[in-house]
Design an enzyme around this catalytic site. Structure first.
Site, PDB file in Angstrom:
ATOM      1  N   HIS A 133      13.102 -19.921 -13.769  1.00 57.85           N
ATOM      2  CA  HIS A 133      14.530 -20.253 -13.512  1.00 57.85           C
ATOM      3  C   HIS A 133      15.153 -19.215 -12.554  1.00 57.85           C
ATOM      4  CE1 HIS A 133      18.801 -20.773 -14.580  1.00 57.85           C
ATOM      5  NE2 HIS A 133      19.033 -19.558 -14.772  1.00 57.85           N
ATOM      6  N   THR A 184      13.933 -17.951  -7.267  1.00 58.71           N
ATOM      7  CA  THR A 184      13.181 -17.091  -6.508  1.00 58.71           C
ATOM      8  C   THR A 184      12.470 -16.328  -7.384  1.00 58.71           C
ATOM      9  OG1 THR A 184      14.814 -15.759  -5.613  1.00 58.71           O
ATOM     10  CG2 THR A 184      14.241 -17.542  -4.102  1.00 58.71           C
ATOM     11  N   ARG A 185      11.034 -15.911  -6.844  1.00 65.04           N
ATOM     12  CA  ARG A 185      10.097 -14.871  -7.442  1.00 65.04           C
ATOM     13  C   ARG A 185       9.392 -14.167  -6.380  1.00 65.04           C
ATOM     14  NH1 ARG A 185      13.161 -16.100 -11.003  1.00 65.04           N
ATOM     15  NH2 ARG A 185      12.888 -16.532 -13.126  1.00 65.04           N
ATOM     16  N   LYS A 218      19.838 -11.555  -3.204  1.00 68.14           N
ATOM     17  CA  LYS A 218      20.002 -11.831  -4.774  1.00 68.14           C
ATOM     18  C   LYS A 218      19.190 -10.557  -5.413  1.00 68.14           C
ATOM     19  CE  LYS A 218      17.188 -14.161  -8.369  1.00 68.14           C
ATOM     20  NZ  LYS A 218      16.206 -15.289  -8.490  1.00 68.14           N
ATOM     21  N   HIS A 259      15.377  -5.170 -13.516  1.00 68.90           N
ATOM     22  CA  HIS A 259      14.108  -5.340 -14.079  1.00 68.90           C
ATOM     23  C   HIS A 259      13.975  -4.787 -15.520  1.00 68.90           C
ATOM     24  CE1 HIS A 259      10.074  -6.633 -14.939  1.00 68.90           C
ATOM     25  NE2 HIS A 259       9.767  -5.324 -15.418  1.00 68.90           N
ATOM     26  N   CYS A 313      18.671 -14.583 -17.901  1.00 70.20           N
ATOM     27  CA  CYS A 313      17.439 -15.240 -17.943  1.00 70.20           C
ATOM     28  C   CYS A 313      16.721 -14.266 -19.095  1.00 70.20           C
ATOM     29  CB  CYS A 313      16.553 -14.972 -16.616  1.00 70.20           C
ATOM     30  SG  CYS A 313      16.132 -13.211 -16.295  1.00 70.20           S
ATOM     31  N   LYS A 317       4.752 -14.777 -10.691  1.00 71.74           N
ATOM     32  CA  LYS A 317       3.822 -14.938  -9.474  1.00 71.74           C
ATOM     33  C   LYS A 317       2.458 -14.983  -9.809  1.00 71.74           C
ATOM     34  CE  LYS A 317       5.025 -10.572  -8.824  1.00 71.74           C
ATOM     35  NZ  LYS A 317       5.455 -10.010 -10.370  1.00 71.74           N
TER      36      LYS A 317
END
Length: 380
Positions: free
Chosen positions: A44, A47-48, A262, A266, A311, A344
């Site tokens: 969701h 982008t990653r 964005k 973390h 998220c 990833k």
């Protein structure tokens, strides 16, 4: 119909595993409570980042490199763009353990990484304002995965190779027998020779169905988009980034397809009640203030806050992954607890899970650091 492999959870890892198994000609069934891609998955948010010189430890580097190869292969098959080679810069104090791990892994694996001073960073990318006692490690070959496009690409290829996908199908129970499994769902019962469980944020709901309790914690985190000067921050000339600060960690993306910069935090976050939807962005003042404060300090040319979304991280105590076989059932594999840095790797984790399900080891990667036995709380 009996299947050779049933996959419970057709999100990032599960969909990849489904593709690699179907590509081998296996009869594969994927079951998901939603319809991937969706807002409840680790994919969701569009982008990653994919990083190769890995600050979380060298045990991840070989997996990251294999994952990049697999993403590149998928890109050749995909109808949509799934990878943008923006490069990635990791920034922090020179004595940061994260930065030192990046430097060490770059040397060990001879990665295409250049170490830069704060002055060099600020001169090359005027959108940054890096303190003079910080350094950066710029990876040239990594970049950004368009996560929802990735899931669509894996989904299309899995179905093309004959996989069956049951969407919007919550699992009610899982029965494991000596050489088979049976999955009871709201849409019927399914049997198979082996099972892969990739439950994502539903791990603590699904794992007891296979007799397992693991020390997992779901955390609500957020990320935000900002108004952007495209000349400074466009993906054609600005990298994805990670900042390891003394007490905080932030990550971010250049403006891709003019979506704006964005930024997310973390670390931190709040425990999530999985019986309820995640609280909307803005429920807590920190949702906006954390990332806006980071931008003000380190990226002062970023514009106004535009949009934020919540998220979910599913964290293990050590923030390392769980990828293993069930301790009592050799025909059951599981992967979970990706702690906010797993997407990833979903291509290579899918390949590893396909190996585990077929008792083959084509990937030939060391997954011992991700074994279940490191948790004393494991029960079956």
């Amino acid at each position: 119909m009996d299947y050779e492999v049933i996959i419970v959870g057709a999100g990032s890892m599960g969909m990849a595993a489904g593709y690699y198994l179907a590509k081998q000609g296996k009869r594969v069934l994927l079951i998901d409570a939603h319809d991937p891609p969706h807002a409840e998955g680790s994919h969701h948010g569009e982008t990653r980042i994919i990083r190769h010189a890995y600050g979380e430890g060298e045990s991840y580097v070989a997996m990251a490199l294999r994952s990049q190869i697999l993403w590149n292969e998928l890109q050749e098959l995909a109808d949509e763009e799934i990878f943008v080679n923006t490069g990635v810069i990791n920034i922090g104090p020179s004595d940061s353990a994260f930065i030192q791990n990046v430097i060490g892994s770059a040397k060990t694996f001879s990665l295409n990484v250049k170490q830069l001073t704060a002055e060099e960073i600020n001169k090359r990318w005027p959108g940054f304002r890096v303190p003079k006692d910080y350094i950066g490690c710029h990876e040239l070959d990594s970049g950004v995965l368009l996560s929802e496009n990735c899931i669509r690409a894996f989904k299309k290829q899995a179905l093309k190779h004959g996989a069956v996908l049951q969407t919007n199908t919550p699992v009610r129970s899982i029965s494991i027998f000596e050489n088979s499994v049976r999955i009871e769902t709201e849409k019927g019962s399914f049997t198979g020779d082996s099972l892969i469980v990739t439950p994502g944020a539903a791990a603590r709901k699904i794992l007891p169905m296979i007799g397992m309790e693991l020390p997992l914690q779901e955390m609500r985190t957020t990320f935000s988009w900002f108004e952007t000067d495209e000349q400074l921050y466009h993906s054609s000339n600005f990298p994805a980034f990670c900042f390891d600060l003394p007490d905080e960690m932030y990550y971010g993306f250049p403006s891709i397809h003019q979506a704006g910069v964005k930024i997310g935090r973390h670390d931190g976050g709040r425990p999530r009640d999985m019986q309820k939807p995640p609280e909307e962005f803005g429920t807590y003042v920190q949702d906006k203030e954390d990332v806006a404060g980071f931008a003000e300090r380190f990226m002062p040319s970023v514009g106004a806050h535009r949009l934020g979304k919540p998220c979910t991280y599913t964290n293990t105590p050590d923030e390392d992954f769980i990828i293993d076989k069930h301790p009592d059932h050799n025909h059951v594999a599981l992967a979970c607890g990706f702690s906010g840095h797993g997407f990833k790797f979903s291509s290579v984790v899918g390949e590893i899970l396909s190996d585990l399900a077929t008792n083959e080891r084509q990937a030939k990667l060391d997954i011992r650091p991700f074994a279940l036995k490191r948790f004393a709380e494991v029960s079956s």
